[in-house]
Scaffold this active site. Structure first.
Site, mmCIF file in Angstrom:
data_model
loop_
_atom_site.group_PDB
_atom_site.id
_atom_site.type_symbol
_atom_site.label_atom_id
_atom_site.label_comp_id
_atom_site.label_asym_id
_atom_site.label_seq_id
_atom_site.Cartn_x
_atom_site.Cartn_y
_atom_site.Cartn_z
ATOM 1 N N SER A 121 0.796 -1.221 0.000
ATOM 2 C CA SER A 121 0.000 0.000 0.000
ATOM 3 C C SER A 121 0.831 1.273 0.000
ATOM 4 O O SER A 121 1.589 1.499 -0.921
ATOM 5 C CB SER A 121 -0.952 -0.047 1.190
ATOM 6 O OG SER A 121 -1.946 0.906 1.038
ATOM 7 N N HIS A 122 0.699 2.082 1.050
ATOM 8 C CA HIS A 122 1.363 3.387 1.075
ATOM 9 C C HIS A 122 2.828 3.278 1.487
ATOM 10 O O HIS A 122 3.518 4.290 1.536
ATOM 11 C CB HIS A 122 0.634 4.315 2.040
ATOM 12 C CG HIS A 122 0.665 3.808 3.448
ATOM 13 N ND1 HIS A 122 -0.117 2.755 3.866
ATOM 14 C CD2 HIS A 122 1.421 4.165 4.508
ATOM 15 C CE1 HIS A 122 0.143 2.507 5.147
ATOM 16 N NE2 HIS A 122 1.068 3.344 5.561
ATOM 17 N N LYS B 158 -2.073 -9.761 0.890
ATOM 18 C CA LYS B 158 -3.274 -9.932 1.708
ATOM 19 C C LYS B 158 -4.339 -10.696 0.939
ATOM 20 O O LYS B 158 -4.328 -10.738 -0.294
ATOM 21 C CB LYS B 158 -3.807 -8.591 2.198
ATOM 22 C CG LYS B 158 -4.442 -7.727 1.151
ATOM 23 C CD LYS B 158 -5.136 -6.557 1.861
ATOM 24 C CE LYS B 158 -5.808 -5.668 0.871
ATOM 25 N NZ LYS B 158 -6.711 -4.715 1.501
ATOM 26 N N ASP C 27 -2.414 6.555 -3.403
ATOM 27 C CA ASP C 27 -1.275 5.847 -2.825
ATOM 28 C C ASP C 27 -0.825 4.663 -3.676
ATOM 29 O O ASP C 27 -1.321 4.464 -4.794
ATOM 30 C CB ASP C 27 -1.600 5.404 -1.389
ATOM 31 C CG ASP C 27 -2.556 4.217 -1.352
ATOM 32 O OD1 ASP C 27 -3.380 4.103 -2.278
ATOM 33 O OD2 ASP C 27 -2.479 3.414 -0.408
ATOM 34 N N ASP D 176 -1.331 1.450 -3.811
ATOM 35 C CA ASP D 176 -2.291 0.482 -4.355
ATOM 36 C C ASP D 176 -3.625 1.115 -4.730
ATOM 37 O O ASP D 176 -4.577 0.405 -5.049
ATOM 38 C CB ASP D 176 -2.505 -0.673 -3.375
ATOM 39 C CG ASP D 176 -3.088 -0.219 -2.054
ATOM 40 O OD1 ASP D 176 -2.864 0.944 -1.675
ATOM 41 O OD2 ASP D 176 -3.783 -1.020 -1.397
ATOM 42 N N ASP E 2 -5.957 2.799 -3.052
ATOM 43 C CA ASP E 2 -7.153 2.857 -2.209
ATOM 44 C C ASP E 2 -7.241 4.149 -1.397
ATOM 45 O O ASP E 2 -8.286 4.446 -0.828
ATOM 46 C CB ASP E 2 -7.290 1.608 -1.321
ATOM 47 C CG ASP E 2 -6.093 1.359 -0.436
ATOM 48 O OD1 ASP E 2 -5.126 2.147 -0.496
ATOM 49 O OD2 ASP E 2 -6.118 0.364 0.317
ATOM 50 N N ARG E 3 -6.153 4.919 -1.347
ATOM 51 C CA ARG E 3 -6.207 6.187 -0.600
ATOM 52 C C ARG E 3 -6.317 7.372 -1.544
ATOM 53 O O ARG E 3 -5.896 7.287 -2.702
ATOM 54 C CB ARG E 3 -4.929 6.382 0.224
ATOM 55 C CG ARG E 3 -4.739 5.369 1.288
ATOM 56 C CD ARG E 3 -3.550 5.756 2.145
ATOM 57 N NE ARG E 3 -3.350 4.742 3.173
ATOM 58 C CZ ARG E 3 -2.703 4.944 4.304
ATOM 59 N NH1 ARG E 3 -2.169 6.126 4.547
ATOM 60 N NH2 ARG E 3 -2.565 3.975 5.178
ATOM 61 N N GLU F 79 -11.849 6.731 6.741
ATOM 62 C CA GLU F 79 -10.819 6.770 7.766
ATOM 63 C C GLU F 79 -10.038 8.068 7.618
ATOM 64 O O GLU F 79 -9.903 8.604 6.517
ATOM 65 C CB GLU F 79 -9.856 5.599 7.599
ATOM 66 C CG GLU F 79 -10.491 4.246 7.816
ATOM 67 C CD GLU F 79 -9.424 3.151 7.922
ATOM 68 O OE1 GLU F 79 -9.108 2.764 9.049
ATOM 69 O OE2 GLU F 79 -8.922 2.716 6.881
ATOM 70 N N LYS G 130 -11.479 0.672 0.514
ATOM 71 C CA LYS G 130 -11.491 2.100 0.264
ATOM 72 C C LYS G 130 -11.044 2.315 -1.176
ATOM 73 O O LYS G 130 -10.385 1.459 -1.753
ATOM 74 C CB LYS G 130 -10.625 2.849 1.261
ATOM 75 C CG LYS G 130 -9.186 2.371 1.424
ATOM 76 C CD LYS G 130 -8.564 3.091 2.621
ATOM 77 C CE LYS G 130 -7.086 2.793 2.770
ATOM 78 N NZ LYS G 130 -6.820 1.511 3.456
#
Ligand code: VG1
Ligand code: CO
Length: 541
Positions: free
Chosen positions: A111-112, A124, A275, A277, A279-280, A361, A374
């Protein structure tokens, strides 16, 4: 030919907030990836099943994908749907799992966290609903890693993941798909693309910084090709194995290029970043930064302006450390609201049960029931849809929002790479005195309650304890402290700070100034410097 390889448990394969994340060389070590993947397969079962596989393109993504495919084939999976080049953003993977009604999926991402030969890698598992495996399942996977003695793998050449279409690996089908098209089609069903297109055609300017991570191809297709933003709107649009040295964490510190442009004289109307992946999201107006908690509240208050949400929202969920700004919107709308522990996996049951439509979040994550993750670009397009309908600037929309609901001044301070024993000692000492805190004064504010957040899932009754220390003050201010579950180096302390101002005055202060007494109170109460030697955070968001 299927080979059964002897192995032995490897310590520390415990998934955190979002999957298992380790330094890349650790993941590339003997049996490391294989042990964890076999443990996943042992827990969820593979015979005759179909999975989705993809990742954010970071270093080792391509080779890990081949290993996972060979193991899936050896374990009897019927079919794996893979994004071309083994690329899928996390929300796109979630969508493909749902769209194809598969038995889940494996996402390769940290991710980030930065990527590269000496940076981070992660794996995951997502469930058939498209969402991250819940705690009970990740716990079972972890237990399996402590018992494992063998794993199965097929001896075969690499699958050609560069070519879209059907391939075979032993008896297993490998369908290589375009990573973008299904996701882009989903976005078209939710948002008023013609209205946004008209806004761009009328001269609206945007900057999207994909930070050399996975959203580049998605953002170019959606913003430039489908919505008509000028070519070059998306920067750092090519996913690179080391993210071009960027730290793909969309916050004002790491997305500093975007921030500088948006605060400059020639700033476009709207800026956004995502980010590693995808999702942010971070959203920035011309000359104004939108905090993630405020963004969630604004999206909740205006979602009905987008076709996909015109019926209204069933309810709203936020993670505990996220500011209460969205609660005020939920109350005004007369809809249910929920407060969950940190991590998207806690939203899954509420979304599946139809009890919430929007989730968010404070860590730059927002999403809805369209997937079970997300979704960075989703949030950006929803903002565009709102801007296209309201025909106001981002600054005007924020000011309107605060005038109506008041302002939850909010900030998160991160103290990174603290020695784990020091961070643990600090949290233990703080937990030890929680019972004595109510009634005490700190920086002129009286403490009304203090606890260690525990959550009972309203859908399945599962209980999660130890989810972060909360200290609440009589004036509505709040301090939250917890240790990160995604870091790969020592411990990261997250300190969350919040203070509510009802208005009409005092709505335009700098958050760090507005929060100054709350920040001092946090340092006093937790003795951060005494335990860790740190007096100032590494990252402020
Ligand atoms: C962080 C964030 C959390 C988020 C998680 C995964 O976790 O605080 O809100 O869900 O990252 O996001 P932690 O345990 O480090 O605080 V991502 O985009 O890294 O999948
Ligand atoms: Co992410």
């Amino acid at each position: 030919m299927i080979t059964t390889v002897s192995t032995a448990p490897i310590a520390g394969q415990k998934p955190g907030t979002s999957g298992l994340r380790k330094k890349t060389p650790v993941f590339m070590g003997p049996h490391y990836l294989e042990n964890f993947v076999q443990s996943i397969f042992d827990v969820v079962g593979t015979a005759g099943k179909t999975f989705v596989l993809g990742g954010d393109g970071r270093y080792f993504n391509d080779r890990a994908a081949q290993v996972i495919l060979r193991m899936a084939a050896a374990n009897g999976a019927a079919r794996v749907i893979v994004g071309q080049g083994a690329i899928l953003s996390t929300p796109a993977a979630s969508h493909l799992i749902r769209l194809n009604k598969t038995d889940g999926g494996i996402i390769m991402s940290a991710s980030h966290n930065p990527g590269g030969p000496t940076e981070d890698f992660g794996v995951k598992f997502n469930m058939p609903n498209g969402g991250p495996a819940p705690e009970g399942v990740t716990e079972a996977m972890f237990r399996r890693t402590t018992e494992i003695t063998t794993y199965k793998i097929l001896e075969a050449q690499d699958v050609d993941l560069g070519t879209i279409g059907r391939h075979h690996l032993g008896a297993m089908i490998v369908d290589v798909v375009d990573p973008v098209s299904d996701y882009a089609a989903l976005m078209e069903t939710l948002f008023d693309f013609p209205a946004i297109r008209a806004m761009f055609a009328a001269g609206f300017r945007m900057r999207m910084d994909s930070m050399c991570a996975v959203t580049g191809p998605y953002a170019v297709e959606i913003f430039e090709n489908r919505l008509g933003a000028v070519a070059g709107t998306v920067t750092h649009a090519t996913p690179l194995p080391d993210f071009g040295g960027m730290h793909p964490d969309p916050n004002p510190t790491w997305a500093h290029e975007l921030m500088a442009e948006m605060m400059g004289d020639a700033a476009p109307d709207f800026g956004a970043a995502s980010d590693g992946d995808g999702d942010r999201n971070m959203v920035v107006g011309r000359g104004i930064y939108v905090s993630p908690s405020d963004s969630l509240a604004v999206l909740a208050a205006n979602a009905h302006l987008a076709p996909g949400y015109a019926q209204g929202l069933a309810g709203i969920a936020r993670s505990m450390p996220t500011s209460a700004a969205v609660d005020r919107v939920a109350d005004a709308l007369g809809i249910a609201r929920f407060e969950t522990p940190t991590g998207w996996k806690f939203f899954g049951n509420l979304l599946d049960a139809g009890r919430v439509t929007l989730c968010g979040e404070e860590s730059f994550g927002t999403g809805s029931d369209h997937v079970r993750e997300k979704d960075g670009l989703w949030a950006v397009i929803l903002w565009l849809n709102i801007l296209a309908v309201r025909k106001q600037t981002v600054a005007e929309i924020l000011q309107d929002h605060w005038a109506r609901y008041g302002r939850n001044y909010y900030s998160r301070h991160d103290f990174e790479a603290i020695a784990t024993d020091k961070a643990d000692a600090m949290m233990a000492a703080l937990r030890g005195k929680l019972a004595s805190l109510p009634g005490q004064m700190a920086q002129g504010m009286r403490i009304s309650a203090a606890d260690d957040f525990a959550y009972t899932d309203p859908v399945d009754g599962s209980v999660s304890t130890g989810q972060g220390v909360r200290i609440l003050f009589e004036d509505g201010s709040r301090i939250v402290l917890r240790l990160s579950g995604t870091g790969t180096e020592g411990a990261t302390l997250r300190l969350y700070l919040e203070r509510y101002v009802a208005g009409p005055g005092d709505l335009d202060h700098d958050p760090q100034e507005a929060l100054a007494p709350v920040i001092r109170a946090a340092h006093d109460l937790a003795a951060i410097a005494g335990f860790t030697g740190r007096t100032a955070p590494d990252v402020i968001t």
